[in-house]
Design a protein around this motif. Sequence first.
Motif, PDB file in Angstrom:
ATOM      1  N   THR A  77     102.423  97.161 111.150  1.00  0.00           N
ATOM      2  CA  THR A  77     103.422  96.092 111.131  1.00  0.00           C
ATOM      3  C   THR A  77     103.252  95.042 112.228  1.00  0.00           C
ATOM      4  O   THR A  77     104.224  94.623 112.862  1.00  0.00           O
ATOM      5  CB  THR A  77     104.824  96.720 111.259  1.00  0.00           C
ATOM      6  N   PRO A  78     102.028  94.564 112.505  1.00  0.00           N
ATOM      7  CA  PRO A  78     101.888  93.545 113.551  1.00  0.00           C
ATOM      8  C   PRO A  78     102.483  92.210 113.115  1.00  0.00           C
ATOM      9  O   PRO A  78     102.664  91.960 111.920  1.00  0.00           O
ATOM     10  CB  PRO A  78     100.366  93.425 113.707  1.00  0.00           C
ATOM     11  N   ARG A  79     102.778  91.360 114.083  1.00  0.00           N
ATOM     12  CA  ARG A  79     103.226  90.005 113.758  1.00  0.00           C
ATOM     13  C   ARG A  79     101.976  89.154 113.522  1.00  0.00           C
ATOM     14  O   ARG A  79     101.193  88.902 114.426  1.00  0.00           O
ATOM     15  CB  ARG A  79     104.079  89.432 114.899  1.00  0.00           C
ATOM     16  N   ARG A  80     101.768  88.758 112.289  1.00  0.00           N
ATOM     17  CA  ARG A  80     100.565  88.019 111.909  1.00  0.00           C
ATOM     18  C   ARG A  80     100.507  86.668 112.623  1.00  0.00           C
ATOM     19  O   ARG A  80     101.546  86.012 112.748  1.00  0.00           O
ATOM     20  CB  ARG A  80     100.582  87.818 110.381  1.00  0.00           C
ATOM     21  N   PRO A  81      99.317  86.189 113.081  1.00  0.00           N
ATOM     22  CA  PRO A  81      97.982  86.760 113.021  1.00  0.00           C
ATOM     23  C   PRO A  81      97.538  87.324 114.371  1.00  0.00           C
ATOM     24  O   PRO A  81      96.456  87.002 114.858  1.00  0.00           O
ATOM     25  CB  PRO A  81      97.138  85.540 112.642  1.00  0.00           C
ATOM     26  N   ARG A  82      98.351  88.179 114.957  1.00  0.00           N
ATOM     27  CA  ARG A  82      98.096  88.610 116.336  1.00  0.00           C
ATOM     28  C   ARG A  82      97.319  89.914 116.434  1.00  0.00           C
ATOM     29  O   ARG A  82      96.957  90.339 117.520  1.00  0.00           O
ATOM     30  CB  ARG A  82      99.434  88.695 117.083  1.00  0.00           C
ATOM     31  N   GLU A  83      97.057  90.554 115.305  1.00  0.00           N
ATOM     32  CA  GLU A  83      96.217  91.759 115.302  1.00  0.00           C
ATOM     33  C   GLU A  83      94.811  91.316 114.917  1.00  0.00           C
ATOM     34  O   GLU A  83      94.538  91.009 113.760  1.00  0.00           O
ATOM     35  CB  GLU A  83      96.748  92.785 114.300  1.00  0.00           C
ATOM     36  N   ALA A  84      93.906  91.284 115.903  1.00  0.00           N
ATOM     37  CA  ALA A  84      92.571  90.728 115.652  1.00  0.00           C
ATOM     38  C   ALA A  84      91.845  91.488 114.548  1.00  0.00           C
ATOM     39  O   ALA A  84      91.195  90.892 113.696  1.00  0.00           O
ATOM     40  CB  ALA A  84      91.751  90.753 116.937  1.00  0.00           C
TER      41      ALA A  84
ATOM     42  N   SER B  83      87.239  90.133 112.968  1.00  0.00           N
ATOM     43  CA  SER B  83      87.533  90.133 111.528  1.00  0.00           C
ATOM     44  C   SER B  83      87.331  88.700 111.084  1.00  0.00           C
ATOM     45  O   SER B  83      87.227  87.785 111.916  1.00  0.00           O
ATOM     46  CB  SER B  83      88.967  90.599 111.238  1.00  0.00           C
ATOM     47  N   GLN B  84      87.266  88.481 109.785  1.00  0.00           N
ATOM     48  CA  GLN B  84      87.072  87.110 109.314  1.00  0.00           C
ATOM     49  C   GLN B  84      88.268  86.247 109.710  1.00  0.00           C
ATOM     50  O   GLN B  84      88.098  85.107 110.153  1.00  0.00           O
ATOM     51  CB  GLN B  84      86.862  87.113 107.799  1.00  0.00           C
ATOM     52  N   LEU B  85      89.474  86.794 109.588  1.00  0.00           N
ATOM     53  CA  LEU B  85      90.667  86.057 109.995  1.00  0.00           C
ATOM     54  C   LEU B  85      90.657  85.801 111.497  1.00  0.00           C
ATOM     55  O   LEU B  85      90.946  84.688 111.954  1.00  0.00           O
ATOM     56  CB  LEU B  85      91.933  86.831 109.601  1.00  0.00           C
TER      57      LEU B  85
END
Length: 560
Positions: free
Chosen positions: A437-444, A269-271
């Motif tokens: 509900t992932p803890r950002r930014p740990r969901e690629a 993803s861009q992030l």
Amino acid sequence: MEKYDKWYHPYNIDEKYSKRVAYFSMEFGIHQALKTYSGGLGFLAGSHMHSAYDLKQNMIGIGMLWKYGYYDQDRNEDQTMHPVFRKKFYTFLEDSGITVKVLVNNHPVTVKALVLKPEIFGTAPMYFLTTDIPENDYLGRTITRMLYDPEPATRVAQSIILGIGGAKVVEALGGADIYHMNEGHALPLAFKLLSDYEDVNEVKKRLVFTTHTPEKAGNEEHDIHMLDRMSFFNNTTLEEARTITGMHGHMFNYTLAALRMSKVANGVSQLHGEVARQMWYDNEGVCEIQAITNAQNVPFWMDETMKQALANNDDAALVNRKKEMKKQLFDLVADQTGKLFKPDVLTVVWARRFAAYKRPDLILRDVERFLELINRHDMPVQVIWAGKPYPFDHGAISVFNRLVKLADRKPNIAVLTGYEIELSRKLKQGADVWLNTPRRPREASGTSGMTAAMNGAINFSVLDGWLPEFARHGENSFVLPIVDLSLPDEVQDETDYQNLMHILEHEIIPTYYHDKEKWLRIKKQSMQDVLPQFGADRMASEYYELLYSYEFEKVGAEFV
């Protein structure tokens, strides 16, 4: 077609996609009937193979044939989770006529390649590798027993089979222009190419790499001496492997080595591209890390009736079809749990792989508040959880079982087992709200929300992964405000929880019950915005344009 000893496609290759690409992945989610995946990585790889077929790309897939699949998610007597390993058998896979020899622990292992013909499930040609054949001894046969085996030596052996065995199968098919590693599992492939070309720059011309996770556990590493003993480096000596990869310590990191042996890599993803560059760019000699946002194959995942209703701007058909799909999901809920959910009640679904950072129980930080919220007579809510924890992740299994106990005898809470492609499809089609509900930014990336949106479910999510490229709060989704990442995890969790409950109580639930017109407008905007940008045809095209055609500039080995 002559036996499968030539690179073969049942269609004329589109000129734009003429480079011969071999795509290596430890898991592929192709069809419910083929149990070669655990979750999102497999769903993504499967969509890529479907779109390669749709776009007439010159690509093949190289994967593993798991004797027991990932595992079957059954229940104990008290309804808690019970992993079961059942042997799988597939009549639709055919003998390719290709067997290759691979050294594992300095012991020869025979690898057989079975072919999934493109016309079976509408994919690029795919070759699935197995060692479970009479030519091998007991240990050799167990290498392809199960996906993500908990035994480290077996995991290493699986990488050797995928990487080196897969490369030899591609060789038998006439070779490839580009070798694409989907995650670092197939890394021994790089050392097989090094043996063939005797120059790391020649390897880099041909090798590209996709990294999928900022999670430490997802970036595999092992003792470098164990890898050397197990023949992970093929014909490359340990000292040469150290020189080429810059790994002079005790542990060998697959992702870092892949970034140093590929011509270009990408985040999903861009992030995630930004996060991956922050993670890895401080290391000398890594390749450029681009960003190609994950996507999902539209013909495979999107309900055709919903698609046509959207195209025809037929609101009545859209609403009626959604009710029908909710009823189909609720029939499954009734079958598994004995509970009769109601099609006119707001239904929230949390469904994906169970892992701590995904926070499946975030909404339950205050159980009394949660129960009060969902049990209001004027605006009731139904909640469904589903997902497979890693079968040896006891923490994740404990969370799953806690949810099962919470749901006991409560008519509007259900926890479903068997989270595979067909259940995933039904959940996305039947959900009103897709909770993430992932803890950002740990969901690629997190692709489940894409396919949910395709089927008229509104995303309610942390602004992580692909969501920053898509979500507009109150227009096509509902989004939690971004929390300060410098805060302790506990504080982040509490902040996200309070925001989640506030949005549910004051925006989502009242809109669903008291402003049907706005709800329909958000749903339609979501369906329109997810296409075509998050359809896998765009993604599969970008891989050819940005990665496979990337101009490699020769560099010398830098880690002497």
